[in-house]
Design an enzyme around this catalytic site. Sequence first.
Site, short mmCIF file in Angstrom:
data_model
loop_
_atom_site.label_atom_id
_atom_site.label_comp_id
_atom_site.label_asym_id
_atom_site.label_seq_id
_atom_site.Cartn_x
_atom_site.Cartn_y
_atom_site.Cartn_z
CB CYS A 263 -0.94 0.00 1.21
SG CYS A 263 -2.22 -1.27 1.13
NE ARG A 331 2.18 -7.07 -2.53
CZ ARG A 331 0.85 -7.10 -2.58
NH1 ARG A 331 0.22 -6.72 -3.67
NH2 ARG A 331 0.15 -7.51 -1.52
#
EC number: 1.1.1.22
Length: 437
Positions: A263, A331
């Site tokens: 995010c 990520r």
Amino acid sequence: MKIAMIGAGYVGLVSGACFADFGHSVICVDLDQSKIDALHVGKMPIFEPGLAELVRVNVAASRLSFTTDLASAASDADAIFIAVGTPSRRGDGHADLTYVFQAARDIAAAVTKPTVVVTKSTVPVGTGDEVERILREVAPDIDLTVVSNPEFLREGAAINDFKRPDRIVIGADDERARGVMRDIYRPLYLNQSPLLFTSRRTAELTKYAANAFLATKITFINEMADLCEAVGADVKDVARGIGLDNRIGSKFLHAGPGYGGSCFPKDTLALLKTAEDFETPMRIVEATVQVNDGRKRAMGRKIITAMGGDVRGKTVGLLGLTFKPNTDDMRDAPSLAIVQALLDAGATVRAFDPEGMDVARTMMPDVVYCDGPYAVAEGASAIAIVTEWNEFRALDLARLTGLMVEKRIVDLRNLYDADDMAKLGIEYECVGRPAPR
């Protein structure tokens, strides 16, 4: 109510399972046949505490099901949620809305009655307008209303966040859509979780604003940690001292190697691109992104400096690889930049992570992966704690350092006390705290 959830990834699967647990009938749709096949036998595509059991219970109760057939799922739904990925677009950093717009086209081709289409994916301001345009173009004779309902789920605590939210933001421009959303969230509304109704564009921007603010807060305390090291102050006490101020709050004030995950990196970048498109500079967010990117590589240099500035031919052990505990998400994890810095300097890297190693192997093939923290320590000249998994908080330090060539720990998460380390004869380096007395 009947809900179709388009996308069975992190947001879609957690949201779908939680809606089903509220008593709604939910069908999760995904084009990945292997993912759907795995879900049918109870295998989760992600690691999230409590998710597998939540899915199992609701599948057994016939409230939750999975399919690749979007048309059948959407045709009879009261509400259709779009929860597909919006990764950073290669080349310019904008959010890639390819999957969102394709989902809108597929939905419009499938629906047969008035339906509320809800964008739950994180999307830039104005995306709902384009989704609405696509729906009207493909299905001009059907009353389809578009709503923005951004998610605010923390990886590792997503189910609790969904069921006990600080707020539920709903961007809707007509009363029928608001009524449908009230019915969907009624179990939470009755528990006094606040429903915040806004315009659609306001809801879209609220998600980005929230993530950018939290990212800025993390980056601020990381820069304060650097200053603390320079002046001999303790960043943990500084964070507590400012966090006790209710206007500031204590969350996201833990110094470390920088933020990562699915995010904050992509959302801050997408917000900057939106601001650029509208000629509205956001210098604070821009600085946050730049500082965070530099910090990850700097943590690799910090380890190298702690080892005397030369790691060529030496072994460094890493404890933790995921960007945070209780997830397998790699990520933009700080470990990626740290490992690369160590490898570039000639070190051998050994590593262990409780959940992230399968993913890490595909991203960092030159790392030696071990089956536990003590295996990592074998022959190492330093151990670096990169992710604050609970199992790293109470290590047998005598056993750990007894396996090492040199007794040296670089604690990038400040899990241990410098004075305790000194008593054990361990050379200890942490973040933003003074040397042992």
